[in-house]
Design a protein around this motif. Structure first.
Motif, PDB file in Angstrom:
ATOM      1  N   ASP A 321       0.842  -1.206   0.000  1.00 13.40           N
ATOM      2  CA  ASP A 321       0.000   0.000   0.000  1.00 13.40           C
ATOM      3  C   ASP A 321       0.877   1.256   0.000  1.00 13.40           C
ATOM      4  O   ASP A 321       0.620   2.198   0.733  1.00 13.40           O
ATOM      5  N   PHE A 322       1.922   1.264  -0.817  1.00 15.39           N
ATOM      6  CA  PHE A 322       2.819   2.420  -0.862  1.00 15.39           C
ATOM      7  C   PHE A 322       2.154   3.582  -1.599  1.00 15.39           C
ATOM      8  O   PHE A 322       1.150   3.418  -2.295  1.00 15.39           O
ATOM      9  N   ARG A 323       2.746   4.765  -1.425  1.00 17.32           N
ATOM     10  CA  ARG A 323       2.183   5.983  -2.007  1.00 17.32           C
ATOM     11  C   ARG A 323       3.155   6.606  -3.000  1.00 17.32           C
ATOM     12  O   ARG A 323       4.326   6.229  -3.064  1.00 17.32           O
ATOM     13  N   ARG A 324       2.645   7.542  -3.771  1.00 20.47           N
ATOM     14  CA  ARG A 324       3.480   8.277  -4.717  1.00 20.47           C
ATOM     15  C   ARG A 324       4.658   8.909  -3.987  1.00 20.47           C
ATOM     16  O   ARG A 324       4.511   9.522  -2.938  1.00 20.47           O
ATOM     17  N   GLY A 325       5.846   8.752  -4.535  1.00 18.88           N
ATOM     18  CA  GLY A 325       7.044   9.310  -3.929  1.00 18.88           C
ATOM     19  C   GLY A 325       7.788   8.353  -3.022  1.00 18.88           C
ATOM     20  O   GLY A 325       8.898   8.657  -2.594  1.00 18.88           O
ATOM     21  N   ASP A 326       7.192   7.193  -2.733  1.00 17.86           N
ATOM     22  CA  ASP A 326       7.868   6.209  -1.888  1.00 17.86           C
ATOM     23  C   ASP A 326       8.926   5.455  -2.699  1.00 17.86           C
ATOM     24  O   ASP A 326       8.775   5.239  -3.907  1.00 17.86           O
ATOM     25  N   THR A 327       9.993   5.051  -2.019  1.00 17.34           N
ATOM     26  CA  THR A 327      11.001   4.184  -2.632  1.00 17.34           C
ATOM     27  C   THR A 327      10.578   2.738  -2.412  1.00 17.34           C
ATOM     28  O   THR A 327      10.356   2.311  -1.276  1.00 17.34           O
ATOM     29  N   VAL A 328      10.444   2.000  -3.504  1.00 15.11           N
ATOM     30  CA  VAL A 328       9.946   0.623  -3.434  1.00 15.11           C
ATOM     31  C   VAL A 328      10.846  -0.288  -4.262  1.00 15.11           C
ATOM     32  O   VAL A 328      11.607   0.172  -5.113  1.00 15.11           O
ATOM     33  N   GLU A 329      10.730  -1.585  -3.994  1.00 11.05           N
ATOM     34  CA  GLU A 329      11.463  -2.564  -4.796  1.00 11.05           C
ATOM     35  C   GLU A 329      10.656  -2.920  -6.042  1.00 11.05           C
ATOM     36  O   GLU A 329       9.428  -2.803  -6.066  1.00 11.05           O
ATOM     37  N   ILE A 330      11.393  -3.329  -7.069  1.00 12.68           N
ATOM     38  CA  ILE A 330      10.783  -3.795  -8.320  1.00 12.68           C
ATOM     39  C   ILE A 330      11.144  -5.262  -8.470  1.00 12.68           C
ATOM     40  O   ILE A 330      12.336  -5.621  -8.450  1.00 12.68           O
ATOM     41  N   TRP A 331      10.140  -6.089  -8.598  1.00  9.07           N
ATOM     42  CA  TRP A 331      10.330  -7.532  -8.687  1.00  9.07           C
ATOM     43  C   TRP A 331      10.014  -8.031 -10.086  1.00  9.07           C
ATOM     44  O   TRP A 331       9.105  -7.516 -10.761  1.00  9.07           O
ATOM     45  N   LEU A 332      10.765  -9.037 -10.527  1.00 11.00           N
ATOM     46  CA  LEU A 332      10.494  -9.713 -11.795  1.00 11.00           C
ATOM     47  C   LEU A 332       9.696 -10.980 -11.519  1.00 11.00           C
ATOM     48  O   LEU A 332      10.101 -11.806 -10.700  1.00 11.00           O
ATOM     49  N   ARG A 333       8.563 -11.110 -12.207  1.00 12.52           N
ATOM     50  CA  ARG A 333       7.744 -12.315 -12.067  1.00 12.52           C
ATOM     51  C   ARG A 333       8.189 -13.341 -13.097  1.00 12.52           C
ATOM     52  O   ARG A 333       8.185 -13.077 -14.300  1.00 12.52           O
ATOM     53  N   GLU A 334       8.577 -14.508 -12.609  1.00 11.07           N
ATOM     54  CA  GLU A 334       8.990 -15.623 -13.469  1.00 11.07           C
ATOM     55  C   GLU A 334       8.152 -16.847 -13.130  1.00 11.07           C
ATOM     56  O   GLU A 334       7.409 -16.870 -12.142  1.00 11.07           O
ATOM     57  N   ASP A 335       8.278 -17.903 -13.955  1.00 13.38           N
ATOM     58  CA  ASP A 335       7.511 -19.133 -13.712  1.00 13.38           C
ATOM     59  C   ASP A 335       7.863 -19.741 -12.356  1.00 13.38           C
ATOM     60  O   ASP A 335       7.009 -20.346 -11.693  1.00 13.38           O
ATOM     61  N   SER A 336       9.111 -19.558 -11.949  1.00 11.81           N
ATOM     62  CA  SER A 336       9.561 -20.158 -10.686  1.00 11.81           C
ATOM     63  C   SER A 336       9.260 -19.274  -9.476  1.00 11.81           C
ATOM     64  O   SER A 336       9.522 -19.657  -8.351  1.00 11.81           O
ATOM     65  N   GLY A 337       8.708 -18.089  -9.722  1.00 10.24           N
ATOM     66  CA  GLY A 337       8.397 -17.191  -8.613  1.00 10.24           C
ATOM     67  C   GLY A 337       8.813 -15.769  -8.933  1.00 10.24           C
ATOM     68  O   GLY A 337       8.898 -15.380 -10.102  1.00 10.24           O
ATOM     69  N   GLN A 338       9.073 -14.978  -7.894  1.00  8.88           N
ATOM     70  CA  GLN A 338       9.449 -13.584  -8.062  1.00  8.88           C
ATOM     71  C   GLN A 338      10.814 -13.330  -7.453  1.00  8.88           C
ATOM     72  O   GLN A 338      11.160 -13.898  -6.417  1.00  8.88           O
ATOM     73  N   ARG A 339      11.613 -12.480  -8.113  1.00  4.41           N
ATOM     74  CA  ARG A 339      12.930 -12.133  -7.572  1.00  4.41           C
ATOM     75  C   ARG A 339      13.145 -10.631  -7.677  1.00  4.41           C
ATOM     76  O   ARG A 339      12.598  -9.953  -8.546  1.00  4.41           O
ATOM     77  N   ARG A 340      13.967 -10.120  -6.764  1.00  2.29           N
ATOM     78  CA  ARG A 340      14.257  -8.688  -6.747  1.00  2.29           C
ATOM     79  C   ARG A 340      15.069  -8.298  -7.977  1.00  2.29           C
ATOM     80  O   ARG A 340      16.044  -8.954  -8.325  1.00  2.29           O
ATOM     81  N   LEU A 341      14.673  -7.212  -8.599  1.00  2.00           N
ATOM     82  CA  LEU A 341      15.353  -6.741  -9.798  1.00  2.00           C
ATOM     83  C   LEU A 341      15.975  -5.362  -9.604  1.00  2.00           C
ATOM     84  O   LEU A 341      17.105  -5.099 -10.002  1.00  2.00           O
ATOM     85  N   ALA A 342      15.222  -4.469  -8.966  1.00  2.00           N
ATOM     86  CA  ALA A 342      15.666  -3.083  -8.845  1.00  2.00           C
ATOM     87  C   ALA A 342      14.912  -2.417  -7.709  1.00  2.00           C
ATOM     88  O   ALA A 342      14.057  -3.035  -7.052  1.00  2.00           O
ATOM     89  N   ARG A 343      15.211  -1.180  -7.485  1.00  2.00           N
ATOM     90  CA  ARG A 343      14.435  -0.338  -6.574  1.00  2.00           C
ATOM     91  C   ARG A 343      14.404   1.062  -7.145  1.00  2.00           C
ATOM     92  O   ARG A 343      15.296   1.476  -7.886  1.00  2.00           O
ATOM     93  N   GLY A 344      13.338   1.800  -6.808  1.00  2.00           N
ATOM     94  CA  GLY A 344      13.218   3.143  -7.357  1.00  2.00           C
ATOM     95  C   GLY A 344      12.102   3.916  -6.684  1.00  2.00           C
ATOM     96  O   GLY A 344      11.381   3.401  -5.824  1.00  2.00           O
ATOM     97  N   ILE A 345      11.954   5.163  -7.101  1.00  2.00           N
ATOM     98  CA  ILE A 345      10.931   6.053  -6.550  1.00  2.00           C
ATOM     99  C   ILE A 345       9.701   5.973  -7.445  1.00  2.00           C
ATOM    100  O   ILE A 345       9.772   6.287  -8.637  1.00  2.00           O
ATOM    101  N   SER A 346       8.602   5.566  -6.882  1.00  2.00           N
ATOM    102  CA  SER A 346       7.375   5.385  -7.666  1.00  2.00           C
ATOM    103  C   SER A 346       6.683   6.722  -7.902  1.00  2.00           C
ATOM    104  O   SER A 346       6.473   7.502  -6.972  1.00  2.00           O
ATOM    105  N   GLN A 347       6.326   6.968  -9.143  1.00  2.00           N
ATOM    106  CA  GLN A 347       5.595   8.187  -9.483  1.00  2.00           C
ATOM    107  C   GLN A 347       4.101   8.044  -9.188  1.00  2.00           C
ATOM    108  O   GLN A 347       3.365   9.037  -9.229  1.00  2.00           O
TER     109      GLN A 347
END
Length: 385
Positions: A321-347
């Motif tokens: 439930d993050f908000r605009r301007g929060d720094t969040v992680e970006i995950w890649l969804r794969e068949d085997s599950g999800q893994r961390r890819l990056a982090r950034g500031i969400s617009q």
């Protein structure tokens, strides 16, 4: 500390400046205040010509300007004297803001935009992003932003703050390459040249050590709020964001004309690292909000291989439930599950992202009723893990 009189030859060696694309110019009250009160165009004209020369060359400049209280005092000279009640000084700032903007507008054919900020605006991530978006849009439109503290409501800032540090924060806010601080002194000396005949002019400072800070004295002006120490504090903040700082004498027509040709007679203070490296380092270590933006393989390749921004079309979901301007992680969804890819500031907030996921950027406004740009996370606000 004070430098020798402005009419004397500068003791600083002329040096070529590195190339820059966007800069912040901070102009102190001592350069704008008239002797009898109010504002004077005497030194502002040369600084405006410096700005115009670079804007015509395709560069962008944001001005951070003091002088509102001094201007207000001339309108109602008996309203407050130095050291008067805070409310009276706030009233003077309100009266003087229009005069300050009018002073700058008279020098430019392009529109001048007033932007009033408080430190709270820049500490709060959502308000920070809003301020950033406004300033960048003004630059895109060809306007000249003139920034000042919102002294009429910011009691603590007016009493304790200074525009040197505000200028450093604005430089980081707009991803500037350079911070120019125009003042009534030539630059940094090893000691106070008024009392120490052996004081040397420092053309360059590669690192702001405690010894360098010890060279700074207090304010030499009755109308300003900062001295050389606040300028070094500002340079330290700017340097941490990868922005170089240049201290120069704004009263010297020769020095200001040289700056229009990328020649500096003053003190160059190097940044601790490059601007991009500083931003990426901050993002890598900044605390993140719970939740994540989940992307598909195509978006992951664009982020990793092409250095692209994250667009809504590549977003699969938003968790938490993050908000605009929060720094969040970006995950890649794969068949085997999800893994961390990056982090950034969400617009956008998590709720908004769920609504625009898998949509084209042009559909954002029709879906949400508003938009904060085409990117969910801009590439400048993103770091790969």
């Amino acid at each position: 500390m004070s430098a020798p009189t402005p009419t004397a030859p500068s003791p600083f060696t002329e040096q070529a400046m590195p190339s820059w694309r966007r800069a912040v110019l901070k102009v102190g009250s001592s350069l704008l205040a008239a002797d009898g009160g109010g504002l004077s165009p005497r030194f502002a004209l040369g600084l405006a010509q410096f700005v115009s020369a670079h804007v015509q060359a395709g560069r962008e400049v944001v001005i951070v300007s003091s002088g509102a209280v001094a201007a207000g005092r001339a309108i109602v000279p008996r309203a407050a004297e130095a050291g008067a009640a805070m409310a009276a000084r706030q009233a003077l700032a309100a009266l003087g803001q229009a005069q300050l903007i009018a002073l700058w507008q008279r020098f430019f054919e392009r529109p001048v935009a007033q932007v009033l900020l408080t430190h709270d605006d820049l500490r709060n991530r959502r308000r920070y992003l809003n301020a950033r978006a406004t300033l960048l849009e003004l630059l895109r439109l060809g306007a000249l932003p003139v920034v000042n503290e919102n002294d009429t409501v910011s009691v603590d800032e007016l009493k304790l703050g200074d525009n040197d540090n505000l200028a450093a924060i604005v430089a980081a806010l707009v991803d500037a390459d350079a911070l120019f601080i125009a003042t009534d002194i030539d630059g940094l000396y090893t000691a106070d040249p008024r009392s120490n005949p052996h004081a040397r002019a420092l053309d360059e400072v590669t690192e702001l050590t405690p010894e360098v800070f010890a060279m700074a004295g207090g304010s030499g002006s009755s109308v300003g709020t900062g001295g050389m120490r606040t300028k070094l504090e500002a340079a330290s903040k700017a340097g941490a964001a990868g922005v170089e700082t240049y201290l120069f004498n704004g009263r010297s027509a020769e020095v200001v004309r040289g700056l229009a040709q990328d020649r500096l007679r003053g003190t160059r203070i190097h940044a601790a690292q490059t601007r991009i490296a500083a931003r990426k380092s901050w993002l890598r270590h900044a605390p993140v909000e719970p939740g994540a933006i989940v992307v598909d393989a195509g978006a992951a390749r664009a982020l990793a291989d092409k250095g692209a921004s994250l667009l809504p079309g590549g977003v699969v979901a938003a968790e938490g439930d993050f908000r605009r301007g929060d720094t969040v992680e970006i995950w890649l969804r794969e068949d085997s599950g999800q893994r961390r890819l990056a982090r950034g500031i969400s617009q956008y907030s998590a709720l908004d992202i769920r609504r625009i996921a898998r949509r084209h950027s042009r559909d954002i406004e029709s879906v949400l009723g508003y938009n904060y740009g085409e990117n969910v996370v801009h590439r400048d606000d993103l770091v790969l893990l």
